[in-house]
Design a protein around this motif. Structure first.
Motif, PDB file in Angstrom:
ATOM      1  N   GLU A  57      -1.187   7.541   2.976  1.00 58.45           N
ATOM      2  CA  GLU A  57      -1.010   6.274   3.343  1.00 58.45           C
ATOM      3  C   GLU A  57      -1.926   6.238   4.275  1.00 58.45           C
ATOM      4  OE1 GLU A  57       2.199   3.966   5.486  1.00 58.45           O
ATOM      5  OE2 GLU A  57       2.822   6.276   5.371  1.00 58.45           O
ATOM      6  N   LEU A  58      -2.837   4.949   3.902  1.00 60.15           N
ATOM      7  CA  LEU A  58      -3.712   4.021   4.648  1.00 60.15           C
ATOM      8  C   LEU A  58      -3.619   3.170   5.770  1.00 60.15           C
ATOM      9  CD1 LEU A  58      -5.239   5.349   2.763  1.00 60.15           C
ATOM     10  CD2 LEU A  58      -7.156   3.649   2.876  1.00 60.15           C
ATOM     11  N   PHE A  59      -3.920   2.789   6.549  1.00 63.55           N
ATOM     12  CA  PHE A  59      -3.905   2.102   8.177  1.00 63.55           C
ATOM     13  C   PHE A  59      -5.067   1.667   8.356  1.00 63.55           C
ATOM     14  CE2 PHE A  59      -0.478   4.663   8.028  1.00 63.55           C
ATOM     15  CZ  PHE A  59       0.596   4.285   8.191  1.00 63.55           C
ATOM     16  N   ALA A  60      -5.534   0.163   8.520  1.00 65.10           N
ATOM     17  CA  ALA A  60      -6.320   0.004   9.383  1.00 65.10           C
ATOM     18  C   ALA A  60      -6.908  -1.225  10.793  1.00 65.10           C
ATOM     19  CB  ALA A  60      -7.381  -1.297   8.402  1.00 65.10           C
ATOM     20  N   GLY A  62      -6.230  -3.554  13.254  1.00 65.18           N
ATOM     21  CA  GLY A  62      -5.530  -4.693  13.164  1.00 65.18           C
ATOM     22  C   GLY A  62      -5.446  -5.399  11.391  1.00 65.18           C
ATOM     23  N   LYS A  63      -5.323  -4.958  10.697  1.00 64.82           N
ATOM     24  CA  LYS A  63      -4.441  -5.202   9.346  1.00 64.82           C
ATOM     25  C   LYS A  63      -3.283  -4.503   8.709  1.00 64.82           C
ATOM     26  CE  LYS A  63      -8.377  -7.397   8.201  1.00 64.82           C
ATOM     27  NZ  LYS A  63      -8.533  -8.521   7.446  1.00 64.82           N
ATOM     28  N   GLY A  64      -3.016  -3.524  10.235  1.00 67.12           N
ATOM     29  CA  GLY A  64      -1.998  -2.496   9.806  1.00 67.12           C
ATOM     30  C   GLY A  64      -1.896  -1.732   8.180  1.00 67.12           C
ATOM     31  N   ALA A  65      -0.613  -1.392   7.699  1.00 62.57           N
ATOM     32  CA  ALA A  65      -0.725  -0.109   6.870  1.00 62.57           C
ATOM     33  C   ALA A  65      -1.315  -1.610   5.143  1.00 62.57           C
ATOM     34  CB  ALA A  65       0.488  -0.394   6.278  1.00 62.57           C
ATOM     35  N   LEU A  66      -1.959  -0.277   4.759  1.00 67.85           N
ATOM     36  CA  LEU A  66      -2.895  -1.099   3.005  1.00 67.85           C
ATOM     37  C   LEU A  66      -2.274  -0.644   1.982  1.00 67.85           C
ATOM     38  CD1 LEU A  66      -6.915  -0.679   4.755  1.00 67.85           C
ATOM     39  CD2 LEU A  66      -5.343  -2.422   4.594  1.00 67.85           C
ATOM     40  N   GLY A  67      -1.492   0.827   2.265  1.00 68.76           N
ATOM     41  CA  GLY A  67      -1.242   0.808   1.205  1.00 68.76           C
ATOM     42  C   GLY A  67      -0.372   2.454   0.909  1.00 68.76           C
ATOM     43  N   SER A  68      -0.041   3.312  -0.085  1.00 69.97           N
ATOM     44  CA  SER A  68       0.547   4.412   0.341  1.00 69.97           C
ATOM     45  C   SER A  68      -0.102   5.094  -1.520  1.00 69.97           C
ATOM     46  CB  SER A  68       1.620   5.194   0.703  1.00 69.97           C
ATOM     47  OG  SER A  68       2.614   4.504  -0.091  1.00 69.97           O
ATOM     48  N   ALA A  69      -0.014   5.839  -1.473  1.00 67.97           N
ATOM     49  CA  ALA A  69       0.560   7.032  -2.852  1.00 67.97           C
ATOM     50  C   ALA A  69       0.045   8.359  -2.839  1.00 67.97           C
ATOM     51  CB  ALA A  69      -1.199   6.376  -3.644  1.00 67.97           C
ATOM     52  N   VAL A  70       0.183   8.812  -4.284  1.00 70.50           N
ATOM     53  CA  VAL A  70       1.010  10.263  -4.203  1.00 70.50           C
ATOM     54  C   VAL A  70      -0.491  11.348  -4.674  1.00 70.50           C
ATOM     55  CG1 VAL A  70       2.396  11.810  -5.819  1.00 70.50           C
ATOM     56  CG2 VAL A  70       2.966  10.046  -5.095  1.00 70.50           C
ATOM     57  N   LEU A  71      -0.624  12.440  -3.854  1.00 66.82           N
ATOM     58  CA  LEU A  71      -1.847  12.805  -4.230  1.00 66.82           C
ATOM     59  C   LEU A  71      -2.213  12.940  -6.036  1.00 66.82           C
ATOM     60  CD1 LEU A  71      -1.831  15.791  -1.297  1.00 66.82           C
ATOM     61  CD2 LEU A  71      -3.834  14.194  -1.602  1.00 66.82           C
ATOM     62  N   GLY A  72      -3.146  13.076  -6.114  1.00 59.39           N
ATOM     63  CA  GLY A  72      -4.014  12.860  -7.899  1.00 59.39           C
ATOM     64  C   GLY A  72      -3.684  11.265  -8.072  1.00 59.39           C
ATOM     65  N   GLN A  73      -2.736  10.386  -7.373  1.00 58.19           N
ATOM     66  CA  GLN A  73      -2.686   9.639  -7.855  1.00 58.19           C
ATOM     67  C   GLN A  73      -3.476   8.128  -7.204  1.00 58.19           C
ATOM     68  OE1 GLN A  73      -0.956   8.830 -10.703  1.00 58.19           O
ATOM     69  NE2 GLN A  73      -0.893  10.795 -10.714  1.00 58.19           N
TER      70      GLN A  73
END
Length: 230
Positions: A57-60, A62-73
């Motif tokens: 899962e990614l966070f930036a 000043g932007k908050g959460a950017l999205g998430s994905a399963v490892l390998g996807q």
């Protein structure tokens, strides 16, 4: 192309992904970042990647959460195009990422690189790279050399192909002109009732041939000069 040119620097930045920074580096981790591209609005902004329970899962800032994905996807949205692969870490893993502007990174690299020649006209170059990490400095110097050789091999191969094509074209023109000249000569002799001795005819054809060869040489030199100026 010189070894300190912008083109070679761009090749090195792409090859080593110098416009990306990861802390800690993913080289000694169970996961590795295969693809990482961000939008312009995320340039020079710290991004935090949290890997846990088979997902990332990614966070930036000043932007908050950017999205998430399963490892390998892959994770693809309006902000980024990312792919993280590998095995799930034993505990939550946090990787901080930072994407720098490509051309700014190229400028930084060129400022950090020095190229000097040993002696005069020796063609022996010494590449110096200023970097706090000696291993990274060595990688940059080696990659500079590799990209320089690769670019010049490609250039020479292209020039050789173009020259051969041009020569083939010129030879075709010479053959056509010689055939035309010989035909005109025979027609002239037939119409005017002029009979040249065999040696005289050969000499005339040879003279025509030499003129065409000179014209061809001039055309080839002009072509080479045009290629150099590109």
């Amino acid at each position: 192309i010189t070894i300190s040119s912008r083109t070679i620097a761009e090749d090195v930045v792409r090859k080593l992904r110098l416009d990306y920074e990861f802390h800690p580096t993913s080289k000694n981790l169970p996961v590795f970042i295969t693809r990482f591209a961000v939008s312009e609005e995320l340039m020079d902004i710290d991004i935090e990647m949290r890997i846990k329970d088979g997902r990332y899962e990614l966070f930036a800032r000043g932007k908050g959460a950017l999205g998430s994905a399963v490892l390998g996807q892959p994770l693809v949205n309006g902000f980024l195009d990312l792919l993280v692969e590998g095995a799930q870490p034993e505990q939550e893993l946090v990787i901080k990422a930072h994407r720098k502007h490509f051309q700014e990174t190229v400028k930084e690299l060129r400022r950090a690189v020095s190229v000097t020649e040993i002696g005069k006209s020796s063609n022996v170059l010494v590449i110096g790279v200023r970097n706090p990490d000696p291993k990274q400095a060595q990688r940059i110097a080696n990659t500079l050399t590799q990209m320089y050789i690769q670019r010049n091999v490609q250039r020479l191969g292209k020039e050789a192909t173009q020259t051969m094509e041009f020569l083939d074209e010129q030879l075709g023109v010479i053959r056509a002109n010689l055939e035309k000249g010989e035909k005109s000569l025979n027609e002239f002799k037939s119409e005017e009732g002029v009979f040249l001795l065999e040696d005289e005819a050969k000499a005339l054809i040879s003279e025509i041939s030499q003129i065409e060869i000179k014209k061809s040489e001039l055309a080839i030199r002009e072509h080479q000069l045009q290629e150099i100026q590109k």
